[in-house]
Design a protein around this motif. Structure first.
Motif, PDB file in Angstrom:
ATOM      1  N   ALA A  29      42.120  24.090 -20.520  1.00  0.00           N
ATOM      2  CA  ALA A  29      40.852  24.987 -20.812  1.00  0.00           C
ATOM      3  C   ALA A  29      40.949  26.311 -20.914  1.00  0.00           C
ATOM      4  O   ALA A  29      40.081  26.283 -21.633  1.00  0.00           O
ATOM      5  N   VAL A  30      42.204  27.225 -20.419  1.00  0.00           N
ATOM      6  CA  VAL A  30      42.021  28.263 -20.640  1.00  0.00           C
ATOM      7  C   VAL A  30      42.878  28.829 -21.989  1.00  0.00           C
ATOM      8  O   VAL A  30      42.484  29.563 -22.935  1.00  0.00           O
ATOM      9  N   ALA A  31      43.412  28.235 -22.229  1.00  0.00           N
ATOM     10  CA  ALA A  31      43.982  27.684 -23.077  1.00  0.00           C
ATOM     11  C   ALA A  31      43.227  28.002 -24.846  1.00  0.00           C
ATOM     12  O   ALA A  31      43.273  28.266 -25.230  1.00  0.00           O
ATOM     13  N   GLY A  32      42.191  26.910 -24.179  1.00  0.00           N
ATOM     14  CA  GLY A  32      41.479  26.768 -25.188  1.00  0.00           C
ATOM     15  C   GLY A  32      40.115  27.725 -25.451  1.00  0.00           C
ATOM     16  O   GLY A  32      39.927  28.447 -26.452  1.00  0.00           O
ATOM     17  N   VAL A  33      40.187  28.609 -24.195  1.00  0.00           N
ATOM     18  CA  VAL A  33      39.251  30.019 -24.429  1.00  0.00           C
ATOM     19  C   VAL A  33      40.323  30.936 -25.231  1.00  0.00           C
ATOM     20  O   VAL A  33      39.451  31.547 -26.310  1.00  0.00           O
ATOM     21  N   VAL A  34      41.548  30.778 -25.131  1.00  0.00           N
ATOM     22  CA  VAL A  34      42.215  32.006 -26.196  1.00  0.00           C
ATOM     23  C   VAL A  34      41.698  31.189 -27.158  1.00  0.00           C
ATOM     24  O   VAL A  34      41.980  32.680 -28.175  1.00  0.00           O
ATOM     25  N   VAL A  35      42.117  30.396 -27.730  1.00  0.00           N
ATOM     26  CA  VAL A  35      41.978  29.510 -29.087  1.00  0.00           C
ATOM     27  C   VAL A  35      40.560  30.317 -29.390  1.00  0.00           C
ATOM     28  O   VAL A  35      40.633  31.103 -30.818  1.00  0.00           O
ATOM     29  N   VAL A  36      39.595  29.894 -29.027  1.00  0.00           N
ATOM     30  CA  VAL A  36      37.920  30.457 -29.730  1.00  0.00           C
ATOM     31  C   VAL A  36      37.948  31.744 -29.473  1.00  0.00           C
ATOM     32  O   VAL A  36      37.556  32.771 -30.460  1.00  0.00           O
ATOM     33  N   LEU A 292      53.030  31.370 -14.077  1.00  0.00           N
ATOM     34  CA  LEU A 292      53.590  32.403 -15.249  1.00  0.00           C
ATOM     35  C   LEU A 292      52.611  31.956 -16.300  1.00  0.00           C
ATOM     36  O   LEU A 292      52.101  32.976 -16.461  1.00  0.00           O
ATOM     37  N   GLY A 293      53.008  30.328 -16.623  1.00  0.00           N
ATOM     38  CA  GLY A 293      52.102  30.289 -17.938  1.00  0.00           C
ATOM     39  C   GLY A 293      50.051  30.472 -17.895  1.00  0.00           C
ATOM     40  O   GLY A 293      50.165  31.365 -18.814  1.00  0.00           O
ATOM     41  N   MET A 294      50.305  29.912 -16.676  1.00  0.00           N
ATOM     42  CA  MET A 294      48.277  30.955 -16.314  1.00  0.00           C
ATOM     43  C   MET A 294      47.956  32.142 -16.484  1.00  0.00           C
ATOM     44  O   MET A 294      47.410  32.612 -16.808  1.00  0.00           O
ATOM     45  N   ALA A 295      48.901  32.399 -16.065  1.00  0.00           N
ATOM     46  CA  ALA A 295      49.096  33.520 -15.766  1.00  0.00           C
ATOM     47  C   ALA A 295      48.815  34.758 -17.018  1.00  0.00           C
ATOM     48  O   ALA A 295      48.182  35.632 -17.125  1.00  0.00           O
ATOM     49  N   GLY A 296      50.015  34.355 -17.992  1.00  0.00           N
ATOM     50  CA  GLY A 296      49.699  34.419 -19.013  1.00  0.00           C
ATOM     51  C   GLY A 296      49.216  34.256 -20.098  1.00  0.00           C
ATOM     52  O   GLY A 296      48.270  35.203 -20.394  1.00  0.00           O
ATOM     53  N   LEU A 297      48.231  32.618 -19.752  1.00  0.00           N
ATOM     54  CA  LEU A 297      47.461  33.014 -20.947  1.00  0.00           C
ATOM     55  C   LEU A 297      45.842  34.101 -20.711  1.00  0.00           C
ATOM     56  O   LEU A 297      45.242  34.272 -21.190  1.00  0.00           O
ATOM     57  N   VAL A 298      45.878  33.926 -19.086  1.00  0.00           N
ATOM     58  CA  VAL A 298      44.753  34.933 -18.538  1.00  0.00           C
ATOM     59  C   VAL A 298      44.690  36.271 -19.033  1.00  0.00           C
ATOM     60  O   VAL A 298      43.547  37.134 -19.501  1.00  0.00           O
ATOM     61  N   GLY A 299      45.550  37.377 -19.386  1.00  0.00           N
ATOM     62  CA  GLY A 299      46.406  37.858 -19.966  1.00  0.00           C
ATOM     63  C   GLY A 299      45.560  38.038 -21.034  1.00  0.00           C
ATOM     64  O   GLY A 299      45.178  39.207 -22.051  1.00  0.00           O
ATOM     65  N   ALA A 300      45.684  36.774 -21.828  1.00  0.00           N
ATOM     66  CA  ALA A 300      45.628  36.736 -23.504  1.00  0.00           C
ATOM     67  C   ALA A 300      43.790  36.957 -23.306  1.00  0.00           C
ATOM     68  O   ALA A 300      43.170  37.242 -24.510  1.00  0.00           O
ATOM     69  N   VAL A 301      42.571  36.250 -22.337  1.00  0.00           N
ATOM     70  CA  VAL A 301      41.746  36.140 -22.281  1.00  0.00           C
ATOM     71  C   VAL A 301      41.146  37.227 -22.157  1.00  0.00           C
ATOM     72  O   VAL A 301      40.512  37.662 -23.072  1.00  0.00           O
ATOM     73  N   ILE A 302      41.813  38.309 -21.194  1.00  0.00           N
ATOM     74  CA  ILE A 302      41.678  39.476 -21.155  1.00  0.00           C
ATOM     75  C   ILE A 302      41.249  39.778 -22.311  1.00  0.00           C
ATOM     76  O   ILE A 302      40.421  41.622 -22.141  1.00  0.00           O
ATOM     77  N   VAL A 303      42.202  40.134 -22.666  1.00  0.00           N
ATOM     78  CA  VAL A 303      42.454  41.642 -24.120  1.00  0.00           C
ATOM     79  C   VAL A 303      41.744  40.413 -25.440  1.00  0.00           C
ATOM     80  O   VAL A 303      41.340  41.898 -25.403  1.00  0.00           O
ATOM     81  N   LEU A 304      41.865  39.812 -25.357  1.00  0.00           N
ATOM     82  CA  LEU A 304      41.170  39.296 -26.574  1.00  0.00           C
ATOM     83  C   LEU A 304      39.717  39.921 -26.488  1.00  0.00           C
ATOM     84  O   LEU A 304      38.940  39.832 -27.474  1.00  0.00           O
ATOM     85  N   GLY A 305      38.875  39.276 -25.349  1.00  0.00           N
ATOM     86  CA  GLY A 305      37.857  39.559 -24.842  1.00  0.00           C
ATOM     87  C   GLY A 305      37.244  40.706 -24.170  1.00  0.00           C
ATOM     88  O   GLY A 305      36.444  41.812 -25.296  1.00  0.00           O
ATOM     89  N   ALA A 306      38.428  41.604 -24.019  1.00  0.00           N
ATOM     90  CA  ALA A 306      37.770  43.618 -24.014  1.00  0.00           C
ATOM     91  C   ALA A 306      37.938  43.467 -25.648  1.00  0.00           C
ATOM     92  O   ALA A 306      37.372  44.710 -25.782  1.00  0.00           O
ATOM     93  N   ASP A 307      39.307  43.132 -25.769  1.00  0.00           N
ATOM     94  CA  ASP A 307      39.166  44.414 -27.413  1.00  0.00           C
ATOM     95  C   ASP A 307      37.796  43.466 -28.590  1.00  0.00           C
ATOM     96  O   ASP A 307      38.106  45.074 -29.354  1.00  0.00           O
ATOM     97  N   PHE A 308      37.518  42.269 -28.301  1.00  0.00           N
ATOM     98  CA  PHE A 308      36.136  42.527 -29.142  1.00  0.00           C
ATOM     99  C   PHE A 308      34.871  43.119 -28.411  1.00  0.00           C
ATOM    100  O   PHE A 308      34.229  43.331 -29.024  1.00  0.00           O
ATOM    101  N   ALA A 309      34.708  43.140 -26.699  1.00  0.00           N
ATOM    102  CA  ALA A 309      34.088  44.037 -26.794  1.00  0.00           C
ATOM    103  C   ALA A 309      34.068  45.475 -27.134  1.00  0.00           C
ATOM    104  O   ALA A 309      33.266  46.320 -27.569  1.00  0.00           O
ATOM    105  N   ALA A 310      35.007  46.175 -26.685  1.00  0.00           N
ATOM    106  CA  ALA A 310      35.712  47.368 -27.407  1.00  0.00           C
ATOM    107  C   ALA A 310      35.656  47.927 -29.184  1.00  0.00           C
ATOM    108  O   ALA A 310      35.199  49.177 -28.907  1.00  0.00           O
ATOM    109  N   ALA A 311      35.580  46.849 -29.791  1.00  0.00           N
ATOM    110  CA  ALA A 311      34.638  47.039 -31.116  1.00  0.00           C
ATOM    111  C   ALA A 311      33.870  46.484 -31.791  1.00  0.00           C
ATOM    112  O   ALA A 311      33.508  47.577 -32.363  1.00  0.00           O
ATOM    113  N   ASN A 312      33.132  46.305 -30.796  1.00  0.00           N
ATOM    114  CA  ASN A 312      31.671  46.153 -31.360  1.00  0.00           C
ATOM    115  C   ASN A 312      30.249  46.419 -30.574  1.00  0.00           C
ATOM    116  O   ASN A 312      29.255  46.193 -30.849  1.00  0.00           O
ATOM    117  N   VAL A 313      30.931  46.995 -29.249  1.00  0.00           N
ATOM    118  CA  VAL A 313      29.562  47.226 -27.965  1.00  0.00           C
ATOM    119  C   VAL A 313      29.241  48.336 -28.568  1.00  0.00           C
ATOM    120  O   VAL A 313      27.997  48.708 -28.408  1.00  0.00           O
TER     121      VAL A 313
END
Length: 347
Positions: A29-36, A292-313
């Motif tokens: 599920a978290v990997a799917g969020v990363v892809v989205v 470690l795998g879940m932590a890495g995926l969560v990190g990717a979710v945070i960065v990708l979500g935050a960067d989209f917000a940073a570029a468009n908010v």
């Protein structure tokens, strides 16, 4: 009549199988969020690209304007965001689990500050830019990590000692950064501050290639060493009783965690709070089991979500991603302390 041992064994096996299925489902599920989120960063924003056009661009078609924006801006930015999220997330989980403390992340115990001080020194004293700054950050992180380890290893590295030494180094490095910035001209200081915030604005394929090459080596190493990580989480004595070579394992994990954080910092600057946030969130998602795998995926979710917000908010303004992630760190720390106190684990 009491149940026999085989029945109990089958019950334990069923519980383990159910946990494995739950873990796999949540990881998926978290990997799917990363892809989205990756797709959202590439296709949407101030310049939108349709999926058919994106596929045509990947196939080699030249669409005026769109091809350049996708291939030279959006795609490398999203790739680096994904990779640094994985690297910071796994690095934070390594330190937090190994030292048995949710505060023991690279951006708190001095490693990220070491990279920052070295990079700022290169910018201010030598006028460095681009690759030279990234290389300086990498060297600084490794040197400070080695110093922290050597000072804290007297009588065997204890988690609390390493954390305290790291916080001391963080304070010294922060003071050095402040001194360097106040002693330089405004233009150079602004360049240094921009790098210190952590940003994906200067992402390119050269940085992505270096990061991919590093992670190809470091991610399998982290997975292999994670076997001893589970033993170390129980304490040194228990780990030694389970056959774990405590000092050798800790040194290997320390090197791997430092390298993950160092390469990520070299690629995008010290993006705040990713390493700190990812591990505890991953544990919550997996019912307090380390991964470690879940932590890495969560990190990717945070960065990708935050960067989209940073570029468009804010229309017309592209904030550094570190501004958004840094804003998440303080409330998360308060929440972490509040929940720890409710469980009777607070200080």
């Amino acid at each position: 009549m009491p149940r026999s041992s085989p029945d109990r064994g089958e019950g334990l096996g069923a519980i383990r199988a159910r946990r494995r299925r739950t873990t796999a489902t949540r990881l998926g599920a978290v990997a799917g969020v990363v892809v989205v989120l990756f797709a959202v960063n590439v296709l949407l924003g101030t310049y939108t690209v349709t999926i058919p056009d994106f596929l045509r661009i990947l196939g080699g078609a030249d669409i005026p304007g769109a091809s350049f924006i996708v291939l030279e801006n959006k795609l490398p930015r999203a790739v680096i965001g994904l990779l640094i999220g994985v690297a910071f997330g796994m690095s934070g989980a390594v330190f937090q689990t190994m030292l048995r403390n949710p505060l023991a992340s690279p951006d708190i115990i001095g490693i990220s500050y070491g990279a920052s001080a070295s990079a700022v020194a290169a910018i201010v004293l030598f006028g460095a830019a681009g690759t030279a700054v990234s290389l300086s950050a990498l060297i600084g992180a490794v040197v400070v990590a080695a110093a922290i380890y050597l000072i804290s290893r007297r009588g065997g590295v204890a988690g609390y000692r390493l954390i305290l030494v790291g916080i001391g180094f963080a304070a010294v490095m922060h003071a050095l950064v402040s001194f360097l910035i106040t002693r330089t001209d405004l233009r150079t200081a602004s360049e240094a501050v921009l790098w210190l915030n952590g940003s994906l604005n200067s992402s390119n394929w050269d940085r992505a290639t270096v990061l991919v090459a590093a992670l190809v080596v470091l991610l399998p190493a982290a997975v292999i060493l994670s076997r001893s990580l589970q033993g170390l989480e129980l304490g040194d004595d228990a780990a030694a009783g389970l056959g774990v070579r405590v000092e050798a394992s800790r040194l290997g994990l320390l090197f791997t965690g430092v390298a993950l954080a160092a390469f990520a910092t070299a690629a995008a600057g010290p993006v705040a709070s990713i390493a700190f946030l990812s591990g505890p969130i991953a544990r919550r998602l997996l019912d307090h089991r380390p991964s470690l795998g879940m932590a890495g995926l969560v990190g990717a979710v945070i960065v990708l979500g935050a960067d989209f917000a940073a570029a468009n908010v804010l229309p017309g303004t592209s904030l550094p991603v570190g501004v958004v992630t840094g804003a998440l760190g303080a409330p998360f720390l308060l929440w972490l302390l509040a929940t720890a106190n409710r469980r009777g684990q607070g200080g």
